[in-house]
Design a protein around this motif. Structure first.
Motif, PDB file in Angstrom:
ATOM      1  N   GLY A  39       0.839  -1.206   0.000  1.00 50.66           N
ATOM      2  CA  GLY A  39       0.000   0.000   0.000  1.00 50.66           C
ATOM      3  C   GLY A  39       0.869   1.249   0.000  1.00 50.66           C
ATOM      4  O   GLY A  39       0.559   2.260  -0.646  1.00 50.66           O
ATOM      5  N   LEU A  40       1.983   1.167   0.697  1.00 48.72           N
ATOM      6  CA  LEU A  40       2.939   2.287   0.749  1.00 48.72           C
ATOM      7  C   LEU A  40       3.453   2.657  -0.634  1.00 48.72           C
ATOM      8  O   LEU A  40       3.782   3.809  -0.902  1.00 48.72           O
ATOM      9  CB  LEU A  40       4.166   1.859   1.560  1.00 48.72           C
ATOM     10  N   PRO A  44       0.521   6.145  -3.195  1.00 47.63           N
ATOM     11  CA  PRO A  44       1.003   7.437  -3.708  1.00 47.63           C
ATOM     12  C   PRO A  44       0.985   7.512  -5.239  1.00 47.63           C
ATOM     13  O   PRO A  44       0.702   8.567  -5.811  1.00 47.63           O
ATOM     14  CB  PRO A  44       2.451   7.512  -3.193  1.00 47.63           C
ATOM     15  N   VAL A  45       1.240   6.369  -5.894  1.00 47.54           N
ATOM     16  CA  VAL A  45       1.218   6.353  -7.367  1.00 47.54           C
ATOM     17  C   VAL A  45      -0.211   6.564  -7.861  1.00 47.54           C
ATOM     18  O   VAL A  45      -0.457   7.347  -8.789  1.00 47.54           O
ATOM     19  CB  VAL A  45       1.808   5.021  -7.907  1.00 47.54           C
ATOM     20  N   MET A  46      -1.155   5.884  -7.206  1.00 48.81           N
ATOM     21  CA  MET A  46      -2.566   6.061  -7.587  1.00 48.81           C
ATOM     22  C   MET A  46      -2.973   7.528  -7.453  1.00 48.81           C
ATOM     23  O   MET A  46      -3.602   8.106  -8.348  1.00 48.81           O
ATOM     24  CB  MET A  46      -3.433   5.160  -6.695  1.00 48.81           C
ATOM     25  N   THR A 342      -1.587  -7.157   0.533  1.00 53.48           N
ATOM     26  CA  THR A 342      -0.449  -6.294   0.837  1.00 53.48           C
ATOM     27  C   THR A 342       0.878  -6.842   0.303  1.00 53.48           C
ATOM     28  O   THR A 342       1.926  -6.207   0.493  1.00 53.48           O
ATOM     29  CB  THR A 342      -0.318  -6.133   2.362  1.00 53.48           C
ATOM     30  N   ALA A 343       0.860  -8.020  -0.309  1.00 58.43           N
ATOM     31  CA  ALA A 343       2.053  -8.655  -0.905  1.00 58.43           C
ATOM     32  C   ALA A 343       3.325  -8.314  -0.126  1.00 58.43           C
ATOM     33  O   ALA A 343       4.235  -7.668  -0.660  1.00 58.43           O
ATOM     34  CB  ALA A 343       2.179  -8.253  -2.370  1.00 58.43           C
ATOM     35  N   ALA A 347       6.910  -5.234  -0.164  1.00 58.26           N
ATOM     36  CA  ALA A 347       6.568  -3.950   0.457  1.00 58.26           C
ATOM     37  C   ALA A 347       7.753  -2.995   0.489  1.00 58.26           C
ATOM     38  O   ALA A 347       8.869  -3.395   0.825  1.00 58.26           O
ATOM     39  CB  ALA A 347       6.060  -4.184   1.871  1.00 58.26           C
ATOM     40  N   GLY A 348       7.502  -1.756   0.128  1.00 60.82           N
ATOM     41  CA  GLY A 348       8.515  -0.706   0.215  1.00 60.82           C
ATOM     42  C   GLY A 348       9.579  -0.779  -0.860  1.00 60.82           C
ATOM     43  O   GLY A 348      10.551  -0.028  -0.811  1.00 60.82           O
ATOM     44  N   LYS A 349       9.405  -1.659  -1.836  1.00 64.63           N
ATOM     45  CA  LYS A 349      10.448  -1.827  -2.863  1.00 64.63           C
ATOM     46  C   LYS A 349      10.138  -1.081  -4.163  1.00 64.63           C
ATOM     47  O   LYS A 349      10.868  -1.227  -5.136  1.00 64.63           O
ATOM     48  CB  LYS A 349      10.646  -3.321  -3.152  1.00 64.63           C
TER      49      LYS A 349
END
Ligand SMILES: NC(=O)C1=CN([C@@H]2O[C@H](COP(=O)(O)OP(=O)(O)OC[C@H]3O[C@@H](n4cnc5c(N)ncnc54)[C@H](OP(=O)(O)O)[C@@H]3O)[C@@H](O)[C@H]2O)C=CC1
Ligand SMILES: O=C(O)CCC(=O)C(=O)O
Ligand SMILES: [Mg+2]
Length: 417
Positions: A39-40, A44-46, A342-343, A347-349
């Motif tokens: 989600g992180l 923001p991209v969305m 949330t895969a 995450a965060g990559k």
């Protein structure tokens, strides 16, 4: 008025009329939940892609005023260690009518119960609407993926998914098992001493309101059939009830007439004069039918857990859950979210496909009546995929693709607008 939510200084609330239509100001305040895990990365991209589409479509006349609200791990950081779904988040999602969220983690086995489910239950978002459509150029395991074009109406408030269950060997499980044995004459619990127990509520009202929406959708969108998917041969009074109540509703409210003595039935679409067939399929057979004969299915009405499985299976047919959008809807409130979770390993990559959440936002814009911005998002998604600049999930299956990051894909979409 809120403890931690900051209401944007500019902008107004979307409001709902008595007939459930929306009044959408030019600067609507739209709450969003960033989400856990990836989600992180994707949220923001969305936000960026939606802002670009709105700016381009309306030349600055319209703009979404985003308002962050908190749930999941971020809520525990903002509100305190045990606050996963703050009351003010629920109030804001209700008051501001239209919102969007990133995925939220639910641990397996113990730990907190699903926040996603809690949110759907608290706001009575009883329809989970998940359209499944093929975008040209997307790699798919099917030879003719374009034949998969379905819209899933998943019941979102009942079923085994409601989370009424008791841990094996707990006092409550033992009490319930004893009640079933002593007062209900149940003899079929194979290992009563060590069974966990779940309860599966499925109601006439819950079925009817979901099926009514599915049939109305078929009418409004000129679809040829609605398939009720259930496991009613085994779970006769829950899934079987769902099937029977769905057929009864089609006859009672839409005038459907039995075909060759039933149970399939049909009626004429009052808007187009075309036949709409109401049919049913048992869930296991349905899962092979959608692979082998996908063109025979258009609108799907199903129970909560079946709908969960079917959503991911159908998404795979058109390229995976990286581009599978969705909406949770009540009669007035709507909260949009991707089909995937949330895969955590990514995450965060800045790695995963933001497409599902962007397409969920596209559904949101269409729901708000901002058709031009929604159309721009679809067009730029199509162009981005055809340019073969795609995230890992597509790149690994596409010949000649250039792999881009999560934010990189958002950028490609914006450049294509
Ligand atoms: N509505 C919600 O908030 C939902 C929350 N969840 C929660 O998410 C957590 C993780 O669940 P899990 O079962 O791993 O399912 P996920 O949907 O998070 O991930 C499963 C797989 O799907 C693929 N995938 C997921 N997201 C993307 C994306 N954006 N782009 C491309 N591929 C993607 C990846 O496949 P690959 O490994 O092949 O790259 C990933 O390993 C759980 O806690 C679960 O409860 C789950 C579903 C919905
Ligand atoms: O709530 C969760 O963690 C999972 C939900 C889910 O898989 C879904 O709604 O599709
Ligand atoms: Mg799911």
């Amino acid at each position: 008025m809120y403890q931690h939510i900051k209401v944007p200084a500019q902008g107004q609330k979307i409001t709902v009329n008595a007939d459930m239509s929306l009044n959408v100001p030019d600067q609507p305040i739209v709450p969003f939940i960033e989400g856990d895990g990836t989600g992180l990365d994707i949220t923001p991209v969305m936000l960026k892609v939606v802002d670009a589409a709105v700016a381009k479509a309306y030349g600055g006349q319209r703009q979404i005023q985003w308002m962050e609200v908190y749930a999941g791990e971020k809520a525990t950081r903002v509100y305190g260690p045990d606050v996963w779904l703050p009351d003010e988040t629920l109030s804001a999602l209700k008051d501001y009518v239209v919102s969007i969220k990133g995925p939220l983690t639910t641990p397996v086995g113990g730990g907190i119960r699903s926040l996603n489910v809690a949110l759907r239950q608290e706001l009575d978002l009883y329809v989970c609407l998940r359209p499944v459509q093929y975008f040209k150029g997307v790699p798919s395991p099917l030879k003719e993926p374009e034949k998969t074009n379905m819209v899933i109406f998943r019941e979102n408030s009942e079923d085994i998914y409601a989370g009424i269950e008791y841990e094996a060997q707990s006092a409550k499980a033992q009490k319930l098992i004893k009640f079933l044995q002593d007062e209900m004459g149940v003899t079929k619990i194979r290992f009563p001493e060590t069974s966990g127990i779940g309860v599966k509520p499925v109601s006439i009202e819950g079925t009817e309101r979901l099926v009514r929406k599915a049939i109305q959708y078929a009418i409004d969108n000129n679809k040829p059939n609605v398939t009720i998917v259930h496991k009613g041969n085994i779970m006769k009074y829950t899934e079987g009830g769902f099937r029977d109540w769905a057929y009864a509703l089609a006859q009672k409210e839409f005038g459907a007439q039995p075909i060759d003595g039933g149970p399939w039935c049909k009626f004429k679409n009052p808007k187009t004069g075309r036949d709409i067939t109401i049919k049913d399929s048992i869930a296991d057979a349905f899962l092979q039918q959608i692979l082998l004969r996908p063109a025979e299915y258009s609108v799907i009405a199903t129970l909560n857990l079946n709908g969960d499985y079917i959503s991911d299976a159908l998404a795979a047919q058109v390229g995976g859950i990286g581009i599978a959008p969705g909406a949770n809807l009540s009669d007035s409130v709507a909260c949009f979210e991707a089909t995937h979770g949330t895969a955590p390993k990514y995450a965060g990559k800045d790695y995963v496909n933001p497409g599902s959440e962007i397409l969920s936002a596209e559904m949101m814009l269409r729901h708000m009546g901002w058709k031009e911005a929604a159309d721009l998002i679809i067009a730029s998604m199509e162009k981005a995929i055809l340019s073969k600049k795609v995230t890992y999930d597509f790149a690994r299956l596409m010949d000649g693709a250039t792999q881009v990051s999560c934010s990189g894909f958002g950028q490609v979409m914006i450049e294509q607008m």
